[in-house]
Design a protein around this motif. Structure first.
Motif, PDB file in Angstrom:
ATOM      1  N   PRO A 160       0.830  -1.206   0.000  1.00  5.82           N
ATOM      2  CA  PRO A 160       0.000   0.000   0.000  1.00  5.82           C
ATOM      3  C   PRO A 160       0.866   1.257   0.000  1.00  5.82           C
ATOM      4  O   PRO A 160       2.067   1.220   0.280  1.00  5.82           O
ATOM      5  N   GLU A 161       0.259   2.380  -0.294  1.00  8.13           N
ATOM      6  CA  GLU A 161       0.956   3.656  -0.249  1.00  8.13           C
ATOM      7  C   GLU A 161       1.366   3.939   1.201  1.00  8.13           C
ATOM      8  O   GLU A 161       0.589   3.742   2.131  1.00  8.13           O
TER       9      GLU A 161
ATOM     10  N   LYS B 134      -1.422   3.865   4.448  1.00 11.48           N
ATOM     11  CA  LYS B 134      -2.706   4.529   4.248  1.00 11.48           C
ATOM     12  C   LYS B 134      -3.752   3.835   5.111  1.00 11.48           C
ATOM     13  O   LYS B 134      -3.838   2.616   5.149  1.00 11.48           O
ATOM     14  N   GLY B 135      -4.518   4.620   5.869  1.00 11.54           N
ATOM     15  CA  GLY B 135      -5.507   4.047   6.768  1.00 11.54           C
ATOM     16  C   GLY B 135      -5.020   3.876   8.193  1.00 11.54           C
ATOM     17  O   GLY B 135      -5.777   3.417   9.042  1.00 11.54           O
ATOM     18  N   HIS B 136      -3.760   4.241   8.459  1.00 16.36           N
ATOM     19  CA  HIS B 136      -3.228   4.128   9.823  1.00 16.36           C
ATOM     20  C   HIS B 136      -4.030   5.012  10.770  1.00 16.36           C
ATOM     21  O   HIS B 136      -4.491   6.100  10.403  1.00 16.36           O
TER      22      HIS B 136
ATOM     23  N   LEU C 133      -3.233   8.770  11.017  1.00 16.03           N
ATOM     24  CA  LEU C 133      -3.364   9.623   9.839  1.00 16.03           C
ATOM     25  C   LEU C 133      -4.820   9.990   9.583  1.00 16.03           C
ATOM     26  O   LEU C 133      -5.696   9.121   9.600  1.00 16.03           O
ATOM     27  N   PRO C 134      -5.108  11.271   9.308  1.00 15.67           N
ATOM     28  CA  PRO C 134      -6.480  11.654   8.935  1.00 15.67           C
ATOM     29  C   PRO C 134      -6.871  10.974   7.632  1.00 15.67           C
ATOM     30  O   PRO C 134      -6.034  10.786   6.727  1.00 15.67           O
ATOM     31  N   SER C 135      -8.124  10.609   7.492  1.00 14.02           N
ATOM     32  CA  SER C 135      -8.585   9.915   6.288  1.00 14.02           C
ATOM     33  C   SER C 135      -8.463  10.801   5.047  1.00 14.02           C
ATOM     34  O   SER C 135      -8.317  10.318   3.926  1.00 14.02           O
ATOM     35  N   ARG C 136      -8.499  12.116   5.247  1.00 12.80           N
ATOM     36  CA  ARG C 136      -8.442  13.041   4.108  1.00 12.80           C
ATOM     37  C   ARG C 136      -7.012  13.459   3.759  1.00 12.80           C
ATOM     38  O   ARG C 136      -6.801  14.257   2.851  1.00 12.80           O
ATOM     39  N   TYR C 137      -6.034  12.934   4.466  1.00 16.85           N
ATOM     40  CA  TYR C 137      -4.645  13.314   4.235  1.00 16.85           C
ATOM     41  C   TYR C 137      -4.177  12.865   2.852  1.00 16.85           C
ATOM     42  O   TYR C 137      -4.407  11.713   2.438  1.00 16.85           O
ATOM     43  N   THR C 138      -3.532  13.778   2.144  1.00 22.16           N
ATOM     44  CA  THR C 138      -2.962  13.473   0.826  1.00 22.16           C
ATOM     45  C   THR C 138      -1.485  13.146   0.989  1.00 22.16           C
ATOM     46  O   THR C 138      -0.718  13.928   1.591  1.00 22.16           O
ATOM     47  N   PHE C 139      -1.082  12.012   0.461  1.00 20.94           N
ATOM     48  CA  PHE C 139       0.303  11.564   0.605  1.00 20.94           C
ATOM     49  C   PHE C 139       1.217  12.390  -0.316  1.00 20.94           C
ATOM     50  O   PHE C 139       1.233  12.195  -1.544  1.00 20.94           O
TER      51      PHE C 139
ATOM     52  N   PRO D 208       5.156   5.132  -2.980  1.00 17.92           N
ATOM     53  CA  PRO D 208       3.914   4.837  -3.711  1.00 17.92           C
ATOM     54  C   PRO D 208       3.553   3.355  -3.641  1.00 17.92           C
ATOM     55  O   PRO D 208       4.371   2.524  -3.261  1.00 17.92           O
ATOM     56  N   GLU D 209       2.323   3.085  -4.010  1.00 18.38           N
ATOM     57  CA  GLU D 209       1.871   1.698  -4.089  1.00 18.38           C
ATOM     58  C   GLU D 209       2.767   0.955  -5.072  1.00 18.38           C
ATOM     59  O   GLU D 209       3.110   1.486  -6.128  1.00 18.38           O
TER      60      GLU D 209
END
Length: 651
Positions: free
Chosen positions: A511-512, A564-566, A569-575, A599-600
């Protein structure tokens, strides 16, 4: 029970049935002319309804397909002769012995003991005792002397006071006067516990016998057990690898400060607790009783909380540091939730003798064995002192063919009992007169023979046992087949497994992820200030010293690589690299400083190996099942299947 037994049980648990049913001889399908009846399918299907997670398995056609596959595998196992393998037969016999234990018992007596045990673990007794030691196999003369001494000491205790006498007579050899404190069920031998729970507070019991000698006790108090609590906790692991966050102790103290400042416990648990199972629930744990967690410091802190919502100061256990919040407190779990646990304890406790005695009485009645046993005088006459030196032998003129007792159609002879005596001479602990010894050994012999007869005839006499044993039999067979045909393929199919990975790479993705420092605060202005300080290349430790001033914790940093999904981390956070904006997350504000974004991407074979092997085995099994369907002719009775569907629809 070892791992293989457990895996086998799980493999076929959906096939186990609680009550035997009348067999319907309507054939549902055949495999090479071997019939499978609708009654078996319905029984298995109905049992499975409560166990399956996949709704598709509740569809009759889909489940029939699974059931046919199961029977195909058993057919193949028998064709390969796996059911004659010595290892399989030995394991089946071991299973049978385990299963027999649950059937060779008196359920009414067991149920009564379970209820009694529940009542006793619900209360704790505070008592002291005086013990007059006497050997378990002492002579009648010595036994009587010990009893009379206990009677006289009790009379003194009634006049002079129990504690006065207890302290006076204790010598640590023949008489013991001991302080026991609080105890509850299963903490003492059963005879002792029984008297303790049946003696009124303030009273002194009559002398009673255990294997240690004659006791009498004084009960000082009876109180309810601590019971059951439900708590939430925030945990920081004992070994703290996050150098930015500081030590485990300093980190838990920072979080505790935030709670004292009024921040939400559950939100902090979601952000910072390193117990991943409870963190997502705001730290809430399943309810537990005393001794259940093997963490006494944690339990003591949890039970010491008085009112719902109370929060403990940081407490250390072998797992790390905790802050605990009380959600609920109950006197004891419900009886129904403890039945299985109590049954297990009872069978390992002195209470098992009560169950055994009840079973023997039941078997005597079932097989019409008279309470008055056979004349054993002959065996008394042929014993001598060689028996106690383990060198005793039968007389040369011994006639072992004489009948001793009959259990149904099974005739037990003199020789059977004589062999038991010969074997037992190596296990006699104390010297008894021969009349007592023969009577004692005969009772043990009869009990053993009654149980052996019952065990040997269980499949004939008990349909439930016969059915369950057959399910074990098939389960073990299926396990051995799957182990050899599918599960061990990784040992020999390494090239094929790697080829499978190459053709299915898209299924194995990383995952990313982001290598980042995350700042969290209840105050949005503080987070924005931290963003500017980070832009100025100030280190998190320096920022903490600046922002967490005047003994207040205004920010907590967390660093590491996050998927991603930790939870942090906010759900709306952009990597993306750099410093993010402030996000509202778990009733707090967070800011992310991303050092590197990954990246993935595809996992390497080594990274995905476990998943690849599992997928390869599934694919190999599916291909194998198709070959079995070509090898064995399957015919489904469509009329019978329609009736099965109609019957299920009515349920």
């Amino acid at each position: 029970m070892d791992l293989k037994y457990i895996l086998t049980f799980l493999l076929v648990c959906f096939l186990l049935q609680i009550k035997a049913q009348t067999v319907d001889k309507t054939v549902l399908f055949t495999i090479d002319d071997a019939p499978v009846y609708t009654s078996e399918f319905l029984r298995v299907y109905n049992k499975n309804l409560d166990l399956v997670q996949d709704e598709s398995q509740k569809d009759v056609d889909a489940y029939l397909s699974l059931f046919i596959n199961y029977k195909l595998k058993l057919k193949e196992a028998r064709t390969l002769g796996l059911d004659t393998n010595s290892t399989y037969l030995n394991e089946l016999e071991s299973y049978r012995k385990q299963l027999v234990k649950s059937f060779l018992t008196d359920s009414k007596v067991t149920d009564a003991l379970v209820k009694e045990a529940y009542e006793r673990i619900s209360h704790e007794v505070n008592a002291n005792h005086i013990l007059v030691r006497v050997s378990e196999n002492a002579s009648p003369k010595d036994t009587l002397e010990a009893y009379n001494k206990a009677i006289k000491l009790r009379e003194r205790a009634l006049k002079e006071g129990f504690e006065v006498v207890r302290k006076d007579v204790h010598n640590g050899q023949t008489v013991f006067g001991e302080v026991l404190g609080y105890f509850n069920g299963f903490k003492m031998v059963y005879e002792f516990e029984d008297v303790a729970y049946n003696t009124e507070v303030g009273a002194i019991s009559m002398p009673f016998r255990t294997r240690f000698g004659y006791h009498f006790i004084k009960v000082f108090d009876v109180r309810k057990s601590r019971g059951e609590v439900t708590v939430a906790h925030i945990m920081i692991n004992k070994v703290q690898a996050d150098t930015t966050a500081g030590t485990a102790k300093s980190r838990i103290n920072e979080i505790y400060k935030k709670i004292q400042q009024g921040e939400d416990f559950e939100s902090l648990a979601k952000q910072f607790s390193e117990d991943k199972n409870s963190a997502v629930k705001g730290g809430i744990m399943p309810a537990f009783t005393g001794g259940q967690l093997s963490a006494p410091e944690f339990e003591d802190a949890a039970f010491s909380l008085k009112a719902k919502g109370d929060v403990s100061a940081p407490v250390q256990s072998k797992f790390g540091w905790h802050i605990i919040k009380l959600y609920d407190k109950k006197a004891m779990p419900a009886f129904e939730n403890m039945v299985s646990e109590l049954e297990t304890k009872i069978k390992r406790d002195d209470r098992s003798k009560v169950i055994d005695n009840a079973l023997v009485s039941k078997l005597k009645e079932e097989y019409q064995i008279q309470d008055v046993g056979p004349d054993l005088e002959y065996f008394v006459s042929i014993l001598n002192d060689d028996y106690y030196s383990r060198t005793w032998k039968l007389p040369t003129d011994f006639d072992g063919t004489k009948p001793l007792i009959a259990i149904k159609e099974k005739q037990v002879t003199y020789n059977d009992f004589a062999e038991f005596l010969l074997e037992s001479q190596g296990h006699i602990k104390a010297k008894l007169d021969f009349e007592r010894l023969v009577a004692q050994e005969y009772n043990a012999f009869l009990e053993k023979r009654l149980k052996q007869y019952k065990e040997g005839n269980l499949e004939k006499e008990n349909a439930e046992f016969a059915h369950t044993l057959n399910e074990y039999r098939e389960g073990l067979l299926l396990f051995d087949l799957m182990e050899s045909a599918i599960w061990n393929v990784y040992k020999t199919d390494s090239i094929a497994i790697k080829a499978f990975y190459e053709s299915h790479k898209k299924n194995y993705l990383l995952p990313e992820r982001v290598d980042a420092v995350i700042a969290s605060s209840a105050n949005k202005r503080v987070v924005k200030k931290i963003g500017k300080l980070l832009e100025g290349h100030m280190l998190p430790e320096q920022i903490k010293n600046l922002v967490n001033a005047d003994d207040e914790v205004n920010v907590v940093f967390t660093s590491g690589i996050f998927e991603k999904g930790h939870q942090a981390l906010p759900s709306r956070y952009t990597f993306e690299k750099g410093i993010s904006k402030a996000y509202k997350h778990n009733n707090a504000f967070v800011l992310v400083q991303a050092k590197e974004v990954f990246p993935e991407g595809l996992k390497t074979f080594d990274e995905a190996k476990g998943h690849v092997i599992s997928d390869y085995q599934t694919a190999k099994e599916n291909d194998w099942i198709e070959r079995l369907k070509e090898k064995y002719k399957i015919i489904i009775n469509q009329d019978a299947l329609k009736r099965v569907k109609a019957q299920i629809k009515k349920q």
